[in-house]
Design an enzyme around this catalytic site. Structure first.
Site, mmCIF file in Angstrom:
data_model
loop_
_atom_site.group_PDB
_atom_site.id
_atom_site.type_symbol
_atom_site.label_atom_id
_atom_site.label_comp_id
_atom_site.label_asym_id
_atom_site.label_seq_id
_atom_site.Cartn_x
_atom_site.Cartn_y
_atom_site.Cartn_z
ATOM 1 N N HIS A 235 0.807 -1.222 0.000
ATOM 2 C CA HIS A 235 0.000 0.000 0.000
ATOM 3 C C HIS A 235 0.840 1.272 0.000
ATOM 4 C CE1 HIS A 235 -3.500 -2.442 0.329
ATOM 5 N NE2 HIS A 235 -3.232 -2.855 1.548
ATOM 6 N N ARG A 291 -2.757 17.727 2.674
ATOM 7 C CA ARG A 291 -1.367 18.209 2.728
ATOM 8 C C ARG A 291 -0.732 18.065 1.357
ATOM 9 N NH1 ARG A 291 0.823 13.202 1.940
ATOM 10 N NH2 ARG A 291 -0.309 11.522 2.968
#
Ligand code: ADP
Length: 447
Positions: A235, A291
Site C-alpha cells: 500500500h 497536505r
C-alpha cells in the site's frame, strides 16, 4: 506574505519547501533533530534550531519544541511538509491559538478528512462518487452481514482512524465476517485508539488515481489533474505518473471538476489530494489527504505550477496565482521514489553515501537532500530522493527515465534504483497496463 517560515520536516521535502521560500524572498528556519544537523536544508536555511534527539517522537513530532522554535526565531508560519505533524488537527489548532500560521487547511478540515467515515460522508454530500458500503460505523455482526450481502462479497472492513495501509481486512464470505469484524475492531482500538470500523465493497483490480486540488479558503477550488499511483508495495506508492495512462481527456475533466467544485463548496484552503480507486471506468473515493504529497512534482512538471509557492500564497491570505482555465497539461511525467533499501528484500540500508552522481539534462529533476559524504540516518523513513522526468509524451518520458536511471550513481549504500531500472523495461509498465496489485505480483515472481 510571510517574513519567515519554519520548516517542521526533514529530508527532500524540507529542501523542497526551502527552495520555494528562497524564490519568494521568504526567510527560512530549519527545525531539525540532532541526527539531521548536517542535512542540506539545515545548511541552506537562514536559521536553524535543534528541536530534539533523533527519535521523531521527541523531535519532529514534538509540538512544544516546534512552537518554541517558532517563538525564539520569530517565524510567522510553519510548513509541516508531509508525514509527521502535517495532518495533525491538534497541532494546527495549537498554532491557530498561538497566532502562528499553519501552512495547510483549517484544523476543522483536517479533522473531518482524518476520520475516514466522516470524510466519506462529506465526500458523498459534496457529490464525489464513493465506494458502496455502510453509511457509517458498523458494530453488529448481523448488520455487517446484511450490508455485505447487499453489496456482495468480497468486502473490506476498514478502521475509521486507520492510515498508512493499516487497519484493513478483506472478507470473502459471511462465514468469515464475525471473526474479521472482531479482529479488525480490536486491532484498530489498539493501534489508533479508536475501534470504529466501516464496510465497503472490495474492488478486485482497481487503479489508484488521485486528483490534486487547491482551494483559496474563500470558495474558489481548482484541480490540477490526476496522478496514477497504482504501482504500490504494501500500500506504499513506488512510482507515480501524470497524467494517468488509463484516462481520457473527458474523464479527466469530469472527475477534476467534481473535485474542484467540492473543494470550493467546502471552503477548503491550501493543497489537497482526493484519492480514488478506479475500476471499469468508475471512480470510487477512498480518502482525502489534507497536505502536500510526496508525488506532487509530477503534477508540477506537466502544469508548470509550483505547488509549494501556491500553498504559501494561500496560507498568507493572497490569491492563487492562477485560475482553472490557466491549468494546461503539457507532456507526461513519471516519478521514482529512491529509497535507501535493498532493491529485492527492501531491507533498509542506512549509512554513508561515499559517492553521489545524480542524472541531469533536459526534463530531469532530482528532489533530494543527499550529497557525497552524507550519512543516511537509520531513524526515519528510507526515502533519499525522487527522480522526476518529463517528456512531451509518455514514450519520450520513459526513454528519458531509462537513461536517467542508468546515469544515477549512489555509492556506499544500497538503493532501490535497480528495481526501477527493471520496471522501466517491463512491457506492462511500458504499456501503462497495471493495477494496484501488479507490483506485488511482479515482485513475487522475481522472488
Ligand atoms: P490508508 O489511509 O491506510 O492509505 P486507504 O483507504 O487510502 O488507506 O487505502 C489504502 C489502500 O488500500 C488503497 O490504495 C488500496 O490499495 C486498498 N484499498 C482500500 N480500500 C479498498 C477497497 N474498497 N477495495 C480494494 N482495495 C482497497
Amino acid at each position: 506574505m510571510f517574513n519567515k517560515v519554519l520548516i517542521a520536516n526533514r529530508g527532500e521535502i524540507a529542501l523542497r519547501i526551502l527552495r520555494a521560500c528562497k524564490e519568494m524572498g521568504i526567510q527560512t528556519v530549519a527545525a531539525h533533530s540532532t541526527a539531521d544537523a548536517d542535512a542540506m536544508h539545515v545548511r541552506l536555511a537562514d536559521q536553524s534550531v535543534c528541536i530534539g534527539p533523533p527519535s521523531s517522537r521527541d523531535s519532529y513530532l514534538n509540538m512544544h519544541e516546534i512552537v518554541a522554535a517558532c517563538e525564539i526565531t520569530g517565524a510567522d508560519a510553519i510548513h509541516p511538509g508531509y508525514g509527521f505533524l502535517s495532518e495533525n488537527a491538534k497541532f494546527a489548532e495549537i498554532l491557530e491559538a498561538h497566532g502562528i500560521t499553519f501552512i495547510g487547511p483549517s484544523s476543522d478540515h483536517i479533522k473531518v478528512m482524518g476520520d475516514k467515515i466522516m470524510a466519506k460522508q462529506t465526500a458523498q454530500r459534496l457529490g464525489i462518487p464513493v465506494v458502496p458500503g455502510s453509511d457509517g460505523a458498523v458494530t453488529e455482526d448481523s448488520e455487517a452481514k446484511r450490508i455485505a450481502a447487499d453489496i456482495g462479497y468480497p468486502v473490506i472492513i476498514k478502521a475509521a482512524s486507520g492510515g498508512g495501509g493499516r487497519g484493513m481486512r478483506v472478507v470473502n464470505s459471511a462465514a468469515e465476517m464475525q471473526v474479521a469484524l472482531q479482529t479488525t475492531r480490536s486491532e484498530a482500538g489498539a493501534a489508533f485508539g479508536d475501534d470504529a470500523v466501516y464496510i465497503e465493497k472490495y474492488l478486485g483490480k482497481p487503479r489508484h488515481i488521485e486528483v490534486q486540488v487547491m482551494g483559496d479558503g474563500k470558495g474558489k477550488g481548482v484541480h490540477l489533474g490526476e496522478r496514477d499511483c497504482s504501482l504500490q508495495r504494501r500500500h506504499q506508492k513506488v512510482l507515480e505518473e501524470a497524467n494517468s495512462p488509463a484516462l481520457t481527456a473527458e474523464q479527466r475533466e469530469k472527475i477534476g471538476m467534481i473535485c474542484a467544485d467540492a473543494i470550493g463548496d467546502l471552503g477548503y484552503s491550501g493543497a489537497g489530494t482526493i484519492e480514488f480507486l478506479y475500476e471499469n471506468g468508475e471512480f470510487y473515493f477512498i480518502e482525502m489527504n489534507t497536505r502536500l504529497q510526496v508525488e506532487h512534482p509530477v503534477t508540477e512538471m506537466i502544469t508548470r505550477i509550483d505547488l509549494v509557492n501556491e500553498q504559501l500564497r494561500v496560507a498568507s491570505g493572497q490569491d492563487m496565482s492562477f485560475d482553472q482555465k490557466d491549468v494546461r497539461f503539457q507532456g507526461h511525467a513519471i516519478e521514482c521514489r529512491i529509497n535507501a533499501e535493498n532493491a529485492r528484500t527492501f531491507v533498509p540500508s542506512p549509512g554513508e553515501i561515499t559517492y553521489y552522481h545524480p542524472p541531469g539534462g533536459l526534463g530531469v529533476r532530482v528532489d533530494s537532500g543527499v550529497f557525497t559524504g552524507y550519512k543516511v540516518p537509520p531513524y526515519y523513513d528510507s526515502l533519499i530522493g525522487k527522480l522526476i522526468v518529463v517528456g512531451r509524451n509518455r514514450e519520450e518520458c520513459l526513454n528519458r527515465l531509462r537513461r536517467s536511471l542508468d546515469e544515477f550513481v549512489v555509492g556506499g549504500i544500497q538503493t532501490t534504483l535497480p528495481l526501477f531500472q527493471d520496471l522501466v523495461r517491463n512491457k506492462d509498465v511500458i504499456a501503462g497496463d497495471y493495477d494496484i496489485h501488479w507490483l506485488e505480483n511482479y515482485l513475487e515472481k522475481m522472488g
